[in-house]
Scaffold this motif. Structure first.
Motif, PDB file in Angstrom:
ATOM      1  N   ALA A  22      -5.215   8.157  -0.605  1.00  0.00           N
ATOM      2  CA  ALA A  22      -3.947   9.232  -1.734  1.00  0.00           C
ATOM      3  C   ALA A  22      -3.483   8.796  -0.815  1.00  0.00           C
ATOM      4  CB  ALA A  22      -4.823  10.466  -0.781  1.00  0.00           C
ATOM      5  N   THR A  23      -2.769   9.118   0.187  1.00  0.00           N
ATOM      6  CA  THR A  23      -1.064   8.302   0.925  1.00  0.00           C
ATOM      7  C   THR A  23      -0.730   7.369   0.187  1.00  0.00           C
ATOM      8  OG1 THR A  23      -2.049   9.676   3.182  1.00  0.00           O
ATOM      9  CG2 THR A  23      -0.088   8.114   3.232  1.00  0.00           C
ATOM     10  N   LEU A  24      -1.898   5.974   0.134  1.00  0.00           N
ATOM     11  CA  LEU A  24      -0.750   4.994  -0.651  1.00  0.00           C
ATOM     12  C   LEU A  24      -0.747   5.293  -1.990  1.00  0.00           C
ATOM     13  CD1 LEU A  24      -2.992   2.265   1.182  1.00  0.00           C
ATOM     14  CD2 LEU A  24      -0.929   2.884   2.062  1.00  0.00           C
ATOM     15  N   VAL A  29       3.706   6.104  -5.759  1.00  0.00           N
ATOM     16  CA  VAL A  29       4.128   7.050  -7.220  1.00  0.00           C
ATOM     17  C   VAL A  29       5.208   7.205  -6.601  1.00  0.00           C
ATOM     18  CG1 VAL A  29       3.528   8.824  -8.194  1.00  0.00           C
ATOM     19  CG2 VAL A  29       1.669   7.174  -8.124  1.00  0.00           C
ATOM     20  N   PHE A  30       5.319   8.094  -5.705  1.00  0.00           N
ATOM     21  CA  PHE A  30       6.888   8.983  -4.858  1.00  0.00           C
ATOM     22  C   PHE A  30       8.394   7.439  -4.954  1.00  0.00           C
ATOM     23  CE2 PHE A  30       4.626  12.497  -4.534  1.00  0.00           C
ATOM     24  CZ  PHE A  30       4.848  13.243  -4.926  1.00  0.00           C
ATOM     25  N   SER A  31       7.508   6.281  -4.381  1.00  0.00           N
ATOM     26  CA  SER A  31       8.752   5.084  -4.562  1.00  0.00           C
ATOM     27  C   SER A  31       9.110   4.283  -5.654  1.00  0.00           C
ATOM     28  CB  SER A  31       8.602   4.406  -3.186  1.00  0.00           C
ATOM     29  OG  SER A  31       7.017   3.857  -3.492  1.00  0.00           O
ATOM     30  N   PHE A  32       7.892   4.858  -6.637  1.00  0.00           N
ATOM     31  CA  PHE A  32       8.389   3.964  -7.975  1.00  0.00           C
ATOM     32  C   PHE A  32       9.581   3.927  -8.822  1.00  0.00           C
ATOM     33  CE2 PHE A  32       8.002   2.756 -12.487  1.00  0.00           C
ATOM     34  CZ  PHE A  32       6.061   1.807 -12.319  1.00  0.00           C
ATOM     35  N   ARG A  33      10.122   4.361  -8.753  1.00  0.00           N
ATOM     36  CA  ARG A  33      12.120   4.336  -9.188  1.00  0.00           C
ATOM     37  C   ARG A  33      12.736   4.257  -8.324  1.00  0.00           C
ATOM     38  NH1 ARG A  33      12.682   6.247 -14.272  1.00  0.00           N
ATOM     39  NH2 ARG A  33      14.590   6.458 -14.137  1.00  0.00           N
ATOM     40  N   GLU A  34      12.285   3.320  -6.883  1.00  0.00           N
ATOM     41  CA  GLU A  34      12.857   3.605  -5.443  1.00  0.00           C
ATOM     42  C   GLU A  34      12.878   2.176  -5.428  1.00  0.00           C
ATOM     43  OE1 GLU A  34      11.531   5.937  -2.906  1.00  0.00           O
ATOM     44  OE2 GLU A  34      13.185   7.713  -3.969  1.00  0.00           O
ATOM     45  N   VAL A  55       6.307  10.099   4.677  1.00  0.00           N
ATOM     46  CA  VAL A  55       5.855  11.848   4.443  1.00  0.00           C
ATOM     47  C   VAL A  55       4.956  12.136   3.703  1.00  0.00           C
ATOM     48  CG1 VAL A  55       7.520  13.104   2.699  1.00  0.00           C
ATOM     49  CG2 VAL A  55       8.429  11.162   4.221  1.00  0.00           C
ATOM     50  N   VAL A  56       4.431  11.351   2.299  1.00  0.00           N
ATOM     51  CA  VAL A  56       3.448  11.928   1.934  1.00  0.00           C
ATOM     52  C   VAL A  56       2.226  11.293   3.573  1.00  0.00           C
ATOM     53  CG1 VAL A  56       1.300  11.551   0.333  1.00  0.00           C
ATOM     54  CG2 VAL A  56       3.632  10.428  -0.122  1.00  0.00           C
ATOM     55  N   PHE A  57       2.072  11.369   3.961  1.00  0.00           N
ATOM     56  CA  PHE A  57       0.768  11.697   4.664  1.00  0.00           C
ATOM     57  C   PHE A  57       1.447  12.652   5.496  1.00  0.00           C
ATOM     58  CE2 PHE A  57      -0.832  11.100   9.217  1.00  0.00           C
ATOM     59  CZ  PHE A  57      -2.354  10.573   8.791  1.00  0.00           C
ATOM     60  N   LEU A  58       2.166  13.097   6.470  1.00  0.00           N
ATOM     61  CA  LEU A  58       2.628  14.194   6.800  1.00  0.00           C
ATOM     62  C   LEU A  58       2.165  15.562   5.888  1.00  0.00           C
ATOM     63  CD1 LEU A  58       5.732  12.929   9.153  1.00  0.00           C
ATOM     64  CD2 LEU A  58       2.984  13.593   9.853  1.00  0.00           C
TER      65      LEU A  58
END
Length: 230
Positions: A22-24, A29-34, A55-58
């Motif tokens: 789920a983290t990967l 997804v959260f870095s898709f536009r970065e 960040v997602v893992f934590l």
């Protein structure tokens, strides 16, 4: 002996595999536009991907730990799982579970070019533990107890986002965004997600908690730190 066990929050190897998967997915997804502001930049992209993964893992770890903590209080246990479905409506069950928690976030990211984020990767399996419920009034989990366990995760994510409001660095802003999305997505009333478990256990609790979270998510960016915490 029971009291000591209830204080322990453990993750099994299977849970950690689901958590890492789920983290990967969400990290991507959260870095898709970065991956560069003007043109593609591999170094920038990989750096932002790494930050998002941490960040997602934590964030997911805290989300599930909150489930586990309240579950212990209610005489139950929870297990982190990738959100999956085995049937649609009343149709015949599929031979294998479909990992919709991985498929949907990726589809939304690609088709919206990263503008729409769906953080519905996880579900928390709730099982009552007869050993822990010896002092409870009811031998089985009530609907309200299940609702409290399910609500603990989204509230923990919301609280983490509000706490990082006190900082203004890019990583703190990432924590705020990620946890707002995790909290909001978890409250969707879909099968196996926290939202439906809360609604089935207590509809008034679901309505009130949903309104509270929506207000926090939309109002927080316009408030200062002190008012936000209050």
């Amino acid at each position: 002996m029971i009291s000591k066990n209830m204080k322990k929050i453990k993750f099994t190897k299977k849970e950690m595999l689901h958590l890492l998967s789920a983290t990967l997915v969400l990290g991507f997804v959260f870095s898709f536009r970065e991956w560069g502001t003007v043109s593609f930049d591999l170094v920038t992209g990989l750096t932002n991907l790494f930050i998002s993964i941490i960040v997602v893992f934590l964030s997911l770890l805290l989300h599930e730990a909150a489930h586990k903590f309240i579950a212990k209080k209610q005489g139950a246990e929870t297990e982190f799982r990738i959100w999956s479905i085995q049937r649609i409506g009343f149709r015949k069950e599929f031979k294998r579970k479909i990992p919709i928690g991985i498929i949907l976030p990726l589809l939304f990211a690609f088709f919206s070019n990263g503008k729409i984020t769906l953080a519905t990767t996880e579900t928390s399996k709730i099982d009552e533990n007869p050993l822990y419920r010896t002092r409870k009034k009811f031998s089985h989990l009530t609907g309200l107890e299940t609702a409290f366990i399910a609500l603990a995760g989204p509230l923990a994510s919301l609280l983490l986002a509000l706490l990082f409001k006190a900082f203004a660095d890019p990583i703190s802003l990432k924590f705020i965004m990620v946890n707002f999305w995790i909290a909001g997505s978890s409250m969707l009333p879909f099968p196996n997600l926290d939202g439906l478990k809360i609604a089935m256990g207590s509809l008034p609790l679901y309505i009130l908690s949903s309104i509270f979270m929506l207000v926090c998510i939309f109002v927080t960016p316009y408030l200062n730190v002190v008012i936000t915490i209050l």
